[in-house]
Write a protein that holds these residues in place. Structure first.
Motif, PDB file in Angstrom:
ATOM      1  N   MET A   1      44.909   9.123 -15.368  1.00  0.00           N
ATOM      2  CA  MET A   1      44.504   7.743 -15.335  1.00  0.00           C
ATOM      3  C   MET A   1      43.013   7.679 -15.588  1.00  0.00           C
ATOM      4  N   SER A   2      42.620   6.725 -16.387  1.00  0.00           N
ATOM      5  CA  SER A   2      41.214   6.569 -16.722  1.00  0.00           C
ATOM      6  C   SER A   2      40.668   5.316 -16.061  1.00  0.00           C
ATOM      7  N   LYS A   3      39.594   5.483 -15.311  1.00  0.00           N
ATOM      8  CA  LYS A   3      38.903   4.351 -14.697  1.00  0.00           C
ATOM      9  C   LYS A   3      37.436   4.488 -15.042  1.00  0.00           C
ATOM     10  N   THR A   4      36.862   3.420 -15.498  1.00  0.00           N
ATOM     11  CA  THR A   4      35.442   3.422 -15.752  1.00  0.00           C
ATOM     12  C   THR A   4      34.838   2.344 -14.873  1.00  0.00           C
ATOM     13  N   LYS A 114      32.693  -4.996 -14.888  1.00  0.00           N
ATOM     14  CA  LYS A 114      32.448  -4.142 -13.719  1.00  0.00           C
ATOM     15  C   LYS A 114      33.424  -2.972 -13.653  1.00  0.00           C
ATOM     16  N   LEU A 115      34.588  -3.133 -14.253  1.00  0.00           N
ATOM     17  CA  LEU A 115      35.617  -2.104 -14.175  1.00  0.00           C
ATOM     18  C   LEU A 115      36.507  -2.189 -15.399  1.00  0.00           C
ATOM     19  N   LYS A 116      36.887  -1.012 -15.903  1.00  0.00           N
ATOM     20  CA  LYS A 116      37.853  -0.916 -17.003  1.00  0.00           C
ATOM     21  C   LYS A 116      38.837   0.171 -16.604  1.00  0.00           C
ATOM     22  N   VAL A 117      40.142  -0.150 -16.633  1.00  0.00           N
ATOM     23  CA  VAL A 117      41.162   0.843 -16.305  1.00  0.00           C
ATOM     24  C   VAL A 117      42.223   0.883 -17.403  1.00  0.00           C
ATOM     25  N   SER A 118      42.811   2.058 -17.575  1.00  0.00           N
ATOM     26  CA  SER A 118      43.875   2.216 -18.568  1.00  0.00           C
ATOM     27  C   SER A 118      45.237   2.373 -17.892  1.00  0.00           C
TER      28      SER A 118
END
Length: 145
Positions: A1-4, A114-118
């Motif tokens: 999982m990718s969270k930025t 503020k947040l980007k998730v895949s």
């Protein structure tokens, strides 16, 4: 999982587009935080994300959150009010995944990402991120919005 997680920078480079306000969501700036869900082809992850967030509507309301779901170019408000939005413009401004790929973004009241998730994020994770923001801390101390 990718969270930025884009929140928490001590020095902001104003020329970095990650910190520029999202023009297509400008009507929400300084009023609401916006959580944007881009639906995947089979809608499985988007539906899971939707169910996670809508389980606690009072928490969404307390955090001034608007939740939008974008399928193709269509924008559907899942929680909160949002009219006249252009899904293609939002996708372009957020530099989101291609149509048919899941992605979700949290846009703060200042209009920046503020947040980007895949992958879907739990409501607890999302609320913890929001609650750690200085603007939210100030809202909690001064509850008479």
């Amino acid at each position: 999982m990718s969270k930025t997680l884009l929140y928490g920078a001590t020095k902001i480079d104003e020329t970095n587009s990650a910190y520029a306000p999202v023009e297509s969501l400008a009507a929400s700036q300084w009023k609401n935080r916006v959580f944007v869900v881009f639906a995947d082809k089979d809608n499985a992850r988007a539906a899971r994300q939707e169910n996670q967030l809508l389980a606690d509507r009072s928490a969404l309301d307390q955090r001034d959150l608007v939740v939008l779901k974008i399928s193709g170019a269509a924008v559907r408000p899942l929680f909160g009010a949002a009219d006249g939005l252009d899904g293609e413009a939002i996708r372009r401004d957020l530099e989101a995944a291609e149509i048919g790929e899941f992605a979700a973004f949290l846009v703060g009241k200042d209009g920046t990402v503020k947040l980007k998730v895949s992958e879907p994020i739990t409501d607890g994770e999302l609320f913890a991120i929001i609650d750690s923001m200085p603007m939210r801390a100030a809202e909690v101390l001064k509850p008479d919005k």
